[in-house]
Design an enzyme around this catalytic site. Sequence first.
Site, PDB file in Angstrom:
ATOM      1  N   CYS A  97       0.811  -1.230   0.000  1.00 56.24           N
ATOM      2  CA  CYS A  97       0.000   0.000   0.000  1.00 56.24           C
ATOM      3  C   CYS A  97       0.844   1.279   0.000  1.00 56.24           C
ATOM      4  CB  CYS A  97      -0.960   0.000   1.181  1.00 56.24           C
ATOM      5  SG  CYS A  97      -2.057  -1.413   1.111  1.00 56.24           S
ATOM      6  N   HIS A 390      -9.169   3.196  -1.800  1.00 53.29           N
ATOM      7  CA  HIS A 390      -7.754   2.858  -1.679  1.00 53.29           C
ATOM      8  C   HIS A 390      -7.310   1.948  -2.830  1.00 53.29           C
ATOM      9  CE1 HIS A 390      -4.005   1.506  -0.188  1.00 53.29           C
ATOM     10  NE2 HIS A 390      -4.416   0.452   0.500  1.00 53.29           N
ATOM     11  N   CYS A 420       0.655   2.586   6.102  1.00 54.06           N
ATOM     12  CA  CYS A 420       0.955   1.206   6.491  1.00 54.06           C
ATOM     13  C   CYS A 420       0.883   0.325   5.244  1.00 54.06           C
ATOM     14  CB  CYS A 420      -0.046   0.715   7.530  1.00 54.06           C
ATOM     15  SG  CYS A 420      -1.761   0.747   6.938  1.00 54.06           S
TER      16      CYS A 420
HETATM   17  C1  LIG Z   1     -15.069  -4.674   3.963  1.00 56.73           C
HETATM   18  C2  LIG Z   1     -15.467  -5.207   2.595  1.00 56.73           C
HETATM   19  C3  LIG Z   1     -15.454  -6.741   2.585  1.00 56.73           C
HETATM   20  C4  LIG Z   1     -16.882  -4.696   2.283  1.00 56.73           C
HETATM   21  O1  LIG Z   1     -17.183  -4.995   0.972  1.00 56.73           O
HETATM   22  P1  LIG Z   1     -18.671  -4.888   0.417  1.00 56.73           P
HETATM   23  O2  LIG Z   1     -19.535  -5.861   1.125  1.00 56.73           O
HETATM   24  O3  LIG Z   1     -18.581  -4.928  -1.067  1.00 56.73           O
HETATM   25  O4  LIG Z   1     -19.085  -3.444   0.881  1.00 56.73           O
HETATM   26  P2  LIG Z   1     -20.270  -2.547   0.413  1.00 56.73           P
HETATM   27  O5  LIG Z   1     -19.767  -1.293  -0.158  1.00 56.73           O
HETATM   28  O6  LIG Z   1     -21.239  -3.345  -0.431  1.00 56.73           O
HETATM   29  O7  LIG Z   1     -20.955  -2.189   1.779  1.00 56.73           O
HETATM   30  C5  LIG Z   1     -21.749  -3.116   2.490  1.00 56.73           C
HETATM   31  C6  LIG Z   1     -22.929  -2.354   3.057  1.00 56.73           C
HETATM   32  O8  LIG Z   1     -22.434  -1.334   3.915  1.00 56.73           O
HETATM   33  C7  LIG Z   1     -22.989  -0.088   3.554  1.00 56.73           C
HETATM   34  N1  LIG Z   1     -21.998   0.950   3.835  1.00 56.73           N
HETATM   35  C8  LIG Z   1     -20.681   0.938   3.489  1.00 56.73           C
HETATM   36  N2  LIG Z   1     -20.099   2.072   3.908  1.00 56.73           N
HETATM   37  C9  LIG Z   1     -21.038   2.790   4.531  1.00 56.73           C
HETATM   38  C10 LIG Z   1     -21.030   4.058   5.163  1.00 56.73           C
HETATM   39  N3  LIG Z   1     -19.939   4.800   5.255  1.00 56.73           N
HETATM   40  N4  LIG Z   1     -22.191   4.516   5.698  1.00 56.73           N
HETATM   41  C11 LIG Z   1     -23.326   3.780   5.605  1.00 56.73           C
HETATM   42  N5  LIG Z   1     -23.381   2.579   5.013  1.00 56.73           N
HETATM   43  C12 LIG Z   1     -22.259   2.097   4.483  1.00 56.73           C
HETATM   44  C13 LIG Z   1     -23.275  -0.237   2.063  1.00 56.73           C
HETATM   45  O9  LIG Z   1     -24.272   0.662   1.632  1.00 56.73           O
HETATM   46  C14 LIG Z   1     -23.741  -1.651   1.979  1.00 56.73           C
HETATM   47  O10 LIG Z   1     -25.097  -1.699   2.373  1.00 56.73           O
HETATM   48  P3  LIG Z   1     -26.127  -2.634   1.580  1.00 56.73           P
HETATM   49  O11 LIG Z   1     -25.622  -4.031   1.801  1.00 56.73           O
HETATM   50  O12 LIG Z   1     -27.413  -2.322   2.266  1.00 56.73           O
HETATM   51  O13 LIG Z   1     -26.054  -2.187   0.168  1.00 56.73           O
HETATM   52  C15 LIG Z   1     -14.489  -4.714   1.493  1.00 56.73           C
HETATM   53  O14 LIG Z   1     -14.609  -3.333   1.336  1.00 56.73           O
HETATM   54  C16 LIG Z   1     -13.062  -5.062   1.824  1.00 56.73           C
HETATM   55  O15 LIG Z   1     -12.641  -6.199   1.627  1.00 56.73           O
HETATM   56  N6  LIG Z   1     -12.294  -4.076   2.337  1.00 56.73           N
HETATM   57  C17 LIG Z   1     -10.957  -4.297   2.832  1.00 56.73           C
HETATM   58  C18 LIG Z   1     -10.003  -4.169   1.704  1.00 56.73           C
HETATM   59  C19 LIG Z   1      -8.627  -4.421   2.204  1.00 56.73           C
HETATM   60  O16 LIG Z   1      -8.319  -5.395   2.845  1.00 56.73           O
HETATM   61  N7  LIG Z   1      -7.770  -3.498   1.882  1.00 56.73           N
HETATM   62  C20 LIG Z   1      -6.422  -3.576   2.290  1.00 56.73           C
HETATM   63  C21 LIG Z   1      -6.169  -2.456   3.192  1.00 56.73           C
HETATM   64  S1  LIG Z   1      -4.467  -2.325   3.427  1.00 56.73           S
END
Ligand SMILES: CC(C)(COP(=O)(O)OP(=O)(O)OC[C@H]1O[C@@H](n2cnc3c(N)ncnc32)[C@H](O)[C@@H]1OP(=O)(O)O)[C@@H](O)C(=O)NCCC(=O)NCCS
Length: 434
Positions: A97, A390, A420
């Site tokens: 990252c 990201h 990080c």
């Molecule tokens: C966490 C994760 C699994 C979620 O993925 P996802 O299920 O596709 O997420 P979505 O955007 O569909 O959000 C899920 C729900 O949360 C809601 N939501 C997400 N962010 C929100 C916010 N800020 N406020 C309100 N609701 C929110 C969405 O509207 C969705 O609701 P729904 O199911 O009613 O449509 C995915 O983002 C992920 O794997 N992230 C980590 C990535 C990672 O590891 N990165 C490395 C970092 S170093």
Amino acid sequence: MAREKTASGPTRVAIVRGLRTPFVKAGTSFSTLSALDLGRMVVQELVQRADLDPSEIDQVVFGQVIPGLTGPSIAREVVLAAGLPRKIDAFTVNRACATSIQAMVSAAQFISLGQSHVAIAGGTECMSDVPIFTSRPLAQALTAASKGRNLADKMKPFRNLKGADLLPVPPAIAEYSTGASMGESAEKMAKENGISREEQDRIALASHQHAAQAWAEGRFDGQVMHVMVPPTYERVVEKDNIVRADTNLAALGQLKPVFDRKYGTVTAGNASPLTDGAAALLLMSEARAKALGYEVLGFLRSYAFAATDPGEQLLQGPAYATPIALERAGMKLADIDLVEMHEAFAAQVASNLQALASPAFAKKAGWKEPVGEVDRDRLNVTGGSLALGHPFGATGARIVTQALTELKRRNKNTVLCTVCAAGGLGAAVVLERA
Ligand SMILES: CC(C)(COP(=O)(O)OP(=O)(O)OC[C@H]1O[C@@H](n2cnc3c(N)ncnc32)[C@H](O)[C@@H]1OP(=O)(O)O)[C@@H](O)C(=O)NCCC(=O)NCCS
């Protein structure tokens, strides 16, 4: 403060411009594009907006964290696809990252040694287009089949395959050494450091509010290009699509934990989402920037990379890299006007802030004293990765551009940017405007 010679090297390295594409949720506006498409677009537009004669460019350093199988040296492919002079040297970097922080530092090292004068550094990621692997038995069968002389020979290697061998294998967003996913590692940090769900949601809310405000006030306009989506170029993507101006603590509080469904606190709302986007920086030696008549956005004052055991607290790298970068800059945290910390997860941000201020952590790390308390009013003031998204390879360059643009708007001088990265890595840079 000495200005002639900085910790970044004998020649001062100037960041002249920065630009990014909109950052969009994977599988949405850029779902038909590749990381190379996005990287090419941002580099072409950066050069055009800077009104730079491309023959001035010595080097392109670019990164992509999950490389494609067909063009793994993305830096060189970006040079060729962008139509830049083919004599331009290019190399690809990967520091997970922190990749485009590494790209910036690597380009700066060449400049500070006088081996390059003008460089483009950045990164790109298209999570909509990640390589999907086949199982090893299927790959072996395909290779053997390609050598078959007739249809019967070509079919033979597939006879012993099992059903499961045909399943596609997506890339894991997990540590190779521990098997833990990033999300599970964030959960571990939340639990071990006592970071509450509410604190995580507050950090996520602040990220969205700051980013939404910055967009509403036009503060991102000069930093974010419009992307006309090929092949028809009829659809134009002008803005990020992850920022939620209307989110609130109640909505965030209702989301279910994703990585530990029973006892967890990390949700889709307080984790950075999988994102597509690219970002690039134009770097020059101070002398070349002056000779070409460019106004400088800022200078690289110092940088540091550090690492911790991925089996402990995987995303704690910023806490280890920050004091080294500050020391190399000859500065204390109190001298810093703004802080940009990459938000992989809200739990990781809270954990790093806690570590920087903690006497116990300082003792464990072997420091004389804690680095200090980060003033939350100076942290990620125009939003971070939770709200903006990201795209792994692009985040560092996004942070640098955003930080320096905001410093200028506030008429302040110094910013600490810290990121990080997988493997327990951390990056920190101190940038200054004057
Ligand atoms: C966490 C994760 C699994 C979620 O993925 P996802 O299920 O596709 O997420 P979505 O955007 O569909 O959000 C899920 C729900 O949360 C809601 N939501 C997400 N962010 C929100 C916010 N800020 N406020 C309100 N609701 C929110 C969405 O509207 C969705 O609701 P729904 O199911 O009613 O449509 C995915 O983002 C992920 O794997 N992230 C980590 C990535 C990672 O590891 N990165 C490395 C970092 S170093």
